[in-house]
Design a protein around this motif. Structure first.
Motif, PDB file in Angstrom:
ATOM      1  N   ILE A  45       0.853  -1.191   0.000  1.00  0.00           N
ATOM      2  CA  ILE A  45       0.000   0.000   0.000  1.00  0.00           C
ATOM      3  C   ILE A  45       0.883   1.233   0.000  1.00  0.00           C
ATOM      4  O   ILE A  45       1.863   1.320   0.756  1.00  0.00           O
ATOM      5  CB  ILE A  45      -0.947   0.010   1.217  1.00  0.00           C
ATOM      6  N   GLU A  46       0.525   2.167  -0.847  1.00  0.00           N
ATOM      7  CA  GLU A  46       1.290   3.404  -1.011  1.00  0.00           C
ATOM      8  C   GLU A  46       0.464   4.585  -0.521  1.00  0.00           C
ATOM      9  O   GLU A  46      -0.747   4.631  -0.741  1.00  0.00           O
ATOM     10  CB  GLU A  46       1.625   3.568  -2.490  1.00  0.00           C
ATOM     11  N   LEU A  85      -3.510   0.869  -3.624  1.00  0.00           N
ATOM     12  CA  LEU A  85      -3.050  -0.516  -3.581  1.00  0.00           C
ATOM     13  C   LEU A  85      -2.089  -0.743  -4.742  1.00  0.00           C
ATOM     14  O   LEU A  85      -2.451  -0.559  -5.908  1.00  0.00           O
ATOM     15  CB  LEU A  85      -4.238  -1.478  -3.680  1.00  0.00           C
ATOM     16  N   VAL A  86      -0.861  -1.119  -4.422  1.00  0.00           N
ATOM     17  CA  VAL A  86       0.171  -1.338  -5.435  1.00  0.00           C
ATOM     18  C   VAL A  86       0.243  -2.808  -5.831  1.00  0.00           C
ATOM     19  O   VAL A  86       0.448  -3.140  -7.009  1.00  0.00           O
ATOM     20  CB  VAL A  86       1.539  -0.843  -4.924  1.00  0.00           C
ATOM     21  N   PRO A 116      -7.648  -8.543  -2.410  1.00  0.00           N
ATOM     22  CA  PRO A 116      -8.310  -7.318  -1.954  1.00  0.00           C
ATOM     23  C   PRO A 116      -8.138  -7.114  -0.442  1.00  0.00           C
ATOM     24  O   PRO A 116      -7.996  -8.076   0.309  1.00  0.00           O
ATOM     25  CB  PRO A 116      -9.775  -7.570  -2.309  1.00  0.00           C
ATOM     26  N   VAL A 117      -8.156  -5.838  -0.022  1.00  0.00           N
ATOM     27  CA  VAL A 117      -8.065  -5.488   1.392  1.00  0.00           C
ATOM     28  C   VAL A 117      -9.049  -4.360   1.671  1.00  0.00           C
ATOM     29  O   VAL A 117      -9.548  -3.695   0.756  1.00  0.00           O
ATOM     30  CB  VAL A 117      -6.639  -5.039   1.785  1.00  0.00           C
ATOM     31  N   ASP A 137      -9.644  -3.303  -3.920  1.00  0.00           N
ATOM     32  CA  ASP A 137      -9.854  -4.644  -4.460  1.00  0.00           C
ATOM     33  C   ASP A 137      -8.737  -5.102  -5.379  1.00  0.00           C
ATOM     34  O   ASP A 137      -8.389  -6.287  -5.410  1.00  0.00           O
ATOM     35  CB  ASP A 137     -11.186  -4.690  -5.220  1.00  0.00           C
ATOM     36  N   ARG A 138      -8.196  -4.171  -6.158  1.00  0.00           N
ATOM     37  CA  ARG A 138      -7.176  -4.547  -7.139  1.00  0.00           C
ATOM     38  C   ARG A 138      -6.135  -3.444  -7.224  1.00  0.00           C
ATOM     39  O   ARG A 138      -6.418  -2.286  -6.875  1.00  0.00           O
ATOM     40  CB  ARG A 138      -7.816  -4.796  -8.501  1.00  0.00           C
ATOM     41  N   PRO A 139      -4.919  -3.769  -7.659  1.00  0.00           N
ATOM     42  CA  PRO A 139      -3.876  -2.744  -7.783  1.00  0.00           C
ATOM     43  C   PRO A 139      -4.352  -1.560  -8.610  1.00  0.00           C
ATOM     44  O   PRO A 139      -4.978  -1.718  -9.663  1.00  0.00           O
ATOM     45  CB  PRO A 139      -2.733  -3.500  -8.465  1.00  0.00           C
ATOM     46  N   GLY A 140      -4.039  -0.378  -8.083  1.00  0.00           N
ATOM     47  CA  GLY A 140      -4.475   0.865  -8.708  1.00  0.00           C
ATOM     48  C   GLY A 140      -5.652   1.502  -8.011  1.00  0.00           C
ATOM     49  O   GLY A 140      -5.894   2.705  -8.171  1.00  0.00           O
TER      50      GLY A 140
END
Length: 646
Positions: free
Chosen positions: A118-119, A137-138, A142-143, A226-229
């Motif tokens: 996580i950024e 989320l990089v 999912p979180v 849920d997904r990167p980006g």
């Protein structure tokens, strides 16, 4: 831009991560500020610190936004960091940091929890008090991300405690308004409303100040990654609370574009100059009176001495001559009895310096010389002549030209310290320097010559000014050289056994850096002697600039540490001042001495303390650990100026 970044060994260990600070400003005197580790170590740290009517009258609003991640397994991991009065640091989110970077002047953190990365990025809205914090989320997921908002509303120099009233909370769409003064907005807001008791600030404890406060846990935001980006973002702003800023991702992108444009306009020669240009931008602010300069973050406001000393570096070396012109005109309007007002930090206008006005003469002269803006010179000429006339006649605090030699003296009054070495302890000046200080008279000689040239550019007769200049220059050459092999720091000072104004006087030959101006200024009264400069360097020079007093002096203070009295006692008694690198390098250049290696330490310092910037001061003995404000205007300005000689 130089690369400033740290991996887990610095981020994850408080001795490294919590002693390196980042700063983002709003162009008004407000800021966001904290440490690489995320631990708040100062009462001044926060994500939304709002300037008042003056840059110095700041209030802390949003203190922190603590992330907590719920993983697919259901485990909840807290990524924030706080230190408590018990000595416990909890949570310890910094231990999961794999990277911190300063990118285009904006901080970026990356936490890794297994395969989840996580950024966080943040930026301020320029020209209005507001901050945007973006979490992305990089990798992994999912979180679910929760962001706990800790708040206050208090003077930046103080604390707020739970034994007083709780902050007033008003629910609004997407968040809350705190104390009717700032607003929080983000996804899935849940109000909480409870005190976090006994937050500890280790830097305030080290400075001998009250180190604890209580924070108000206002509530939390939440969102799915849920997904990167995917992003979860929060905005906080003051001012017009109904006028919501653009989306947080747009605020960050706009800040990057603006920072790149600021750097490009200055046409830096290398990445270090690019970094210093961006550092300089933080100090130039807009007030109701026009452009001004914040002397240092996080606790200073506008000081005219610092502003005028910094002028060439902040404005003329960065492509901001138009803003500089407006600033000089605004400051000229404060002249009274031939003196420039000093500071509004105290809430009132004061005229308690002997040198700020002389630096103003220098700034105007440099502006016209480097920009060709003779219109401004013509406009300010009557005010500048009035400055000289007032000093010839005598003005406040016994400041006057001595008719016996044409040099400038400050008669002094008990409790005043009028030069830049102005520290007082319990109301008593540590270095009163009553009499004729060396740098004051170097500035006087320099100012007379600069004004004479401006007068001639306007087509007027400057013969009287040149006569005053020649007399003062001749007297300077006779009075200031010392048998010790350098210049006296003050001549015609009251002897220690006599009160101010007594009949007996002496000449002070302590080895101090003030004499550097006698060789460094454009119209310096003396030509530098390489042998003398080498003696000065041997006693004063350090990797971060000159010391304020030679270690050979019995009053030398090796460390600028402790409580207010200890720090103020040491402030000008051996403490290193990076701003003096400017006159030091100028003097070396004029003497034909090599200067290529004089800036190495300061350039390395850009990643040591106030990231991308230069500190106010440093200890007088190795390792010369930085002290004072981590971000100081004249330190940045003078390093930038001597890297771009004109």
């Amino acid at each position: 831009m130089i690369e400033i970044g740290f991996g887990p060994q610095v981020c994850g260990e408080l001795a490294g991560g919590a002693t390196r600070e980042w700063l983002v400003t709003d162009g008004l005197g407000g800021y966001a500020m904290g440490t690489v580790s995320g631990l708040r170590t100062r009462r001044y740290h926060g994500l939304l610190v709002v300037a008042g009517e003056t840059p110095a009258s700041r209030r802390v609003g949003l203190v922190s936004l603590d992330p907590a991640v719920t993983l697919p397994s259901g485990a909840r991991v807290r990524l924030g960091a706080h230190e408590w009065s018990s000595g416990v640091v909890d949570p310890r989110g910094f231990e999961l940091l794999e990277r911190f970077d300063l990118v285009d002047g904006l901080p970026r953190w990356r936490w890794r929890i297994g395969d989840v990365v996580i950024e966080r990025e943040l930026a301020m809205t320029h020209g209005r008090p507001g901050v945007a914090v973006v979490h992305r989320l990089v990798a992994g997921g999912p979180v679910r991300l929760e962001l706990s908002a800790a708040c206050t509303w208090r003077d930046a120099h103080g604390e707020r405690r739970a034994d007083g009233p709780a902050p007033r909370m008003e629910p609004v769409d997407g968040g809350a308004v705190v104390e009717g003064s700032f607003r929080l907005a983000g996804p899935d807001w849940t109000p909480e409303g409870q005190w976090w008791l006994g937050v500890h600030h280790r830097e305030e404890a080290a400075r001998g100040l009250h180190p604890e406060e209580d924070l108000w846990y206002a509530g939390r935001f939440a969102g799915a990654l849920d997904r990167p980006g995917d992003t979860v973002s929060v905005l906080a702003w003051a001012g017009d609370l109904a006028d919501e800023p653009p989306p947080a991702t747009e605020v960050v992108a706009a800040a990057r574009r603006r920072h790149r444009a600021v750097v490009a306009a200055a046409k830096p020669a290398d990445p270090v100059e690019a970094a210093l240009t961006l550092a300089a931008d933080a100090f130039v602010v807009r007030t109701s009176a026009g452009p001004d300069v914040v002397a240092g973050y996080p606790w200073f406001g506008a000081w005219s001495r610092d502003t005028m000393t910094s002028y060439e570096g902040l404005f003329l070396c960065t492509g901001r001559a138009d803003e500089g012109r407006a600033l000089l005109r605004s400051y000229a309007a404060t002249l009274s009895e031939g003196m420039l007002s000093n500071t509004a930090d105290t809430g009132r206008v004061e005229y308690n310096t002997v040198d700020a006005t002389l630096w103003f003469l220098h700034a105007v002269s440099r502006h016209v010389t480097l920009t060709g803006d003779t219109d401004l010179g013509d406009e300010l000429l009557p005010a500048l002549h009035a400055v000289v006339e007032a000093h010839l006649a005598g003005t406040r605090y016994g400041i006057a030209v001595d008719p016996a030699d044409g040099l400038l003296t400050q008669g002094g009054t008990p409790g005043t310290a009028l030069t830049w070495m102005d520290a007082r302890v319990y109301g008593v000046p540590v270095t009163p320097r009553t009499g004729k200080p060396v740098e004051v008279n170097a500035l006087w000689v320099n100012g007379l010559a600069g004004l004479a040239e401006l007068t001639e550019l306007a087509g007027r007769d400057a013969a009287d000014l040149w006569r005053l200049h020649a007399r003062a220059r001749e007297a300077f050459g006779k009075r200031f050289p010392s048998p010790a092999g350098w210049l006296h720091d003050v001549v015609d000072a009251p002897a220690p056994a006599y009160p101010l104004g007594g009949a007996a006087y002496h000449d002070d030959d302590l080895l101090r850096p003030n004499q550097l101006l006698a060789w460094s200024l454009p119209y310096a009264p003396l030509e530098p002697d390489p042998a003398v400069l080498r003696r000065v360097a041997a006693g004063l020079f350090t990797p971060l600039g000159p010391r304020s007093l030679s270690p050979d002096s019995p009053d030398f203070a090796a460390r600028h540490r402790g409580g207010p009295a200890e720090r103020d006692t040491a402030y000008h008694q051996g403490t290193v001042w990076p701003w003096l690198i400017g006159p030091f390098v100028d003097a070396y250049r004029k003497a034909g001495l090599p200067t290529d290696d004089l800036l190495v330490g300061l350039e390395g310092h850009l990643g040591d303390y106030g990231l991308g910037s230069v500190s106010e001061t440093a200890d007088g003995t190795p390792p010369h650990a930085a002290t004072g404000c981590p971000f100081q205007a004249w330190s940045v300005a003078e390093l930038l100026r001597v890297r771009r000689p004109r």
